[in-house]
Motif scaffolding. Structure first.
Motif, short mmCIF file in Angstrom:
data_model
loop_
_atom_site.label_atom_id
_atom_site.label_comp_id
_atom_site.label_asym_id
_atom_site.label_seq_id
_atom_site.Cartn_x
_atom_site.Cartn_y
_atom_site.Cartn_z
N GLY A 90 0.02 -1.35 3.78
CA GLY A 90 -1.34 -0.99 3.41
C GLY A 90 -1.70 0.42 3.81
N PHE A 91 -1.27 0.82 5.01
CA PHE A 91 -1.54 2.18 5.48
C PHE A 91 -0.82 3.20 4.61
CE2 PHE A 91 -0.70 5.92 8.02
CZ PHE A 91 -1.93 6.17 8.60
N ALA A 92 0.43 2.90 4.25
CA ALA A 92 1.21 3.82 3.41
C ALA A 92 0.58 3.98 2.03
CB ALA A 92 2.65 3.32 3.29
N TRP A 93 0.15 2.87 1.46
CA TRP A 93 -0.46 2.91 0.11
C TRP A 93 -1.71 3.78 0.13
CZ3 TRP A 93 -5.01 2.15 -2.31
CH2 TRP A 93 -5.00 2.02 -3.70
N CYS A 94 -2.58 3.56 1.12
CA CYS A 94 -3.82 4.33 1.20
C CYS A 94 -3.54 5.81 1.43
CB CYS A 94 -4.70 3.77 2.31
SG CYS A 94 -5.38 2.13 1.97
N SER A 95 -2.57 6.10 2.27
CA SER A 95 -2.23 7.50 2.55
C SER A 95 -1.73 8.20 1.29
CB SER A 95 -1.16 7.58 3.64
OG SER A 95 -1.65 7.04 4.86
N LEU A 96 -0.89 7.51 0.52
CA LEU A 96 -0.37 8.10 -0.72
C LEU A 96 -1.50 8.32 -1.73
CD1 LEU A 96 1.94 9.03 -2.53
CD2 LEU A 96 2.30 6.63 -3.18
N ALA A 97 -2.33 7.31 -1.91
CA ALA A 97 -3.42 7.42 -2.88
C ALA A 97 -4.39 8.53 -2.51
CB ALA A 97 -4.15 6.08 -2.99
N LEU A 98 -4.77 8.58 -1.22
CA LEU A 98 -5.71 9.61 -0.79
C LEU A 98 -5.07 11.00 -0.84
CD1 LEU A 98 -8.53 10.12 0.23
CD2 LEU A 98 -7.72 9.79 2.56
N GLY A 99 -3.78 11.09 -0.51
CA GLY A 99 -3.09 12.36 -0.58
C GLY A 99 -3.04 12.89 -2.00
N VAL A 103 -11.28 4.97 -7.84
CA VAL A 103 -10.56 3.70 -8.00
C VAL A 103 -9.78 3.35 -6.73
CG1 VAL A 103 -8.41 4.63 -8.92
CG2 VAL A 103 -9.18 2.37 -9.64
N ILE A 104 -9.42 4.35 -5.92
CA ILE A 104 -8.64 4.06 -4.72
C ILE A 104 -9.48 3.34 -3.66
CG2 ILE A 104 -7.24 6.10 -5.14
CD1 ILE A 104 -8.55 7.40 -2.73
N LEU A 105 -10.80 3.33 -3.81
CA LEU A 105 -11.65 2.67 -2.81
C LEU A 105 -11.42 1.17 -2.77
CD1 LEU A 105 -15.00 4.62 -3.33
CD2 LEU A 105 -13.24 4.96 -1.57
N THR A 106 -10.98 0.58 -3.89
CA THR A 106 -10.65 -0.84 -3.87
C THR A 106 -9.45 -1.10 -2.95
OG1 THR A 106 -9.27 -0.54 -5.84
CG2 THR A 106 -11.55 -1.23 -6.17
N PHE A 126 -10.37 -0.51 0.82
CA PHE A 126 -11.15 -1.62 1.37
C PHE A 126 -10.29 -2.86 1.59
CE2 PHE A 126 -13.79 -5.44 0.90
CZ PHE A 126 -14.73 -5.22 1.89
N PHE A 127 -9.57 -3.29 0.56
CA PHE A 127 -8.82 -4.55 0.65
C PHE A 127 -7.47 -4.37 1.36
CE2 PHE A 127 -11.67 -5.48 -2.93
CZ PHE A 127 -12.20 -6.70 -2.50
N TYR A 128 -6.65 -3.42 0.87
CA TYR A 128 -5.28 -3.29 1.39
C TYR A 128 -5.25 -2.53 2.71
CZ TYR A 128 -0.20 -3.36 0.67
OH TYR A 128 1.14 -3.61 0.78
N GLY A 129 -5.91 -1.38 2.73
CA GLY A 129 -5.91 -0.60 3.96
C GLY A 129 -6.82 -1.16 5.03
N TRP A 183 -9.98 2.61 7.57
CA TRP A 183 -10.04 2.57 6.10
C TRP A 183 -11.30 1.87 5.63
CZ3 TRP A 183 -7.56 6.06 3.76
CH2 TRP A 183 -6.32 6.49 4.19
N LEU A 184 -11.78 0.87 6.36
CA LEU A 184 -13.05 0.26 6.02
C LEU A 184 -14.19 1.26 6.19
CD1 LEU A 184 -12.69 -3.30 7.61
CD2 LEU A 184 -12.68 -2.71 5.19
N SER A 185 -14.10 2.06 7.26
CA SER A 185 -15.12 3.10 7.49
C SER A 185 -15.09 4.14 6.39
CB SER A 185 -14.88 3.76 8.85
OG SER A 185 -14.94 2.84 9.91
N TYR A 186 -13.89 4.54 5.99
CA TYR A 186 -13.75 5.53 4.91
C TYR A 186 -14.40 5.01 3.63
CZ TYR A 186 -11.59 8.33 1.24
OH TYR A 186 -11.39 9.12 0.15
N THR A 187 -14.15 3.74 3.32
CA THR A 187 -14.75 3.15 2.12
C THR A 187 -16.26 3.14 2.22
OG1 THR A 187 -12.80 1.72 1.93
CG2 THR A 187 -14.73 1.14 0.61
#
Length: 242
Positions: free
Chosen positions: A34-43, A57-60, A63-66, A96-100
């Motif tokens: 989950g951390f890797a996915w969020c890092s890639l998407a945000l990067g 779209v990455i906010l979903t 919130f859920f995965y990260g 990641w919840l805070s970021y969302t």
């Protein structure tokens, strides 16, 4: 961690009753993915691979995965007695919840607050938008400073894990530093420092690759029952447990 249940008592003359040994899986594979996915998407979003509208779209995923998935993985790690993994997963799940929450609620709330308060003074909408943007990025910079302190603590603690995990935390430190520079050095109109922002995006993509490697190594080494993808333990205890 292996949990050994109490074996049922066999009657005299009978063979001992065989019992299965339940095993708690490695929660790090779930949370790190989950951390890797969020890092890639945000990067990718930060370097401009997606426009502002598409990036939402990455906010979903954050919130859920990260967020939620990492929190759950952290609680399982805590039950398994792996304190470092549990602390990392729950901490960055909350991040990641805070970021969302910032993107969905807090940033628009700051903008609306500045616009409404400035309208009463007769300021032009252009000036108010600039003030609102500046207020948002300054708040993000202070927010990231606090997270940098937390991440530095995890970086020091990761010296007792393995070289790949230590590399991931060093990259995370660098990402947060670059983002903080970009936000705190923003113009009066709220435009972040472009060079620092794009550099942070590329570092975050590299961080995602390292995190995905950790997931691959943990999963493949566990299913294949051999160290196909080494993580390079930094101490003897970690090497023996691997």
């Amino acid at each position: 961690m292996t949990v050994t249940p109490v074996s049922p008592v066999s009657a005299p003359g009978e063979s001992p009753v065989a019992t299965a040994t339940p095993r708690i899986g490695h929660s790090i594979t779930v949370g790190a993915a989950g951390f890797a996915w969020c890092s890639l998407a945000l990067g990718l979003s930060t370097v401009g691979a997606m426009n502002a509208a598409g990036s939402s779209v990455i906010l979903t995923g954050t919130f859920f995965y990260g967020g939620i998935v990492q929190l759950i993985a952290g609680f399982f790690a805590l039950a398994a007695g792996t304190t470092f993994v549990a602390a990392f997963m729950t901490t960055y799940g909350a991040f990641w919840l805070s970021y969302t929450a910032i993107q969905v609620y807090l940033a628009p709330h700051i903008v609306a607050s500045v616009m409404s308060s400035g309208a009463a003074t007769g300021a032009s909408p252009t000036v108010l938008e600039a003030q609102a943007g500046h207020a948002v990025v300054q708040a993000l910079g202070v927010f990231l400073i606090a997270w940098l302190v937390v991440t530095l603590i995890f970086t020091v603690a990761s010296l007792g894990t393995n070289a790949v995990t230590l590399t991931a935390f060093c990259l995370l430190d660098l990402t947060i530093v670059l983002l903080t520079i970009a936000y705190l050095g923003a113009t009066s109109a709220g435009v972040p420092v472009g060079s620092a922002l794009h550099a942070a995006g590329w570092v975050e993509i590299i961080l995602a690759a390292v995190a995905f490697y950790i997931v691959l190594a943990e999963l493949a080494n566990d299913t294949l029952r051999r160290t196909l993808f080494p993580l390079f333990p930094l101490n003897r205890t970690t090497a023996r447990s691997a």
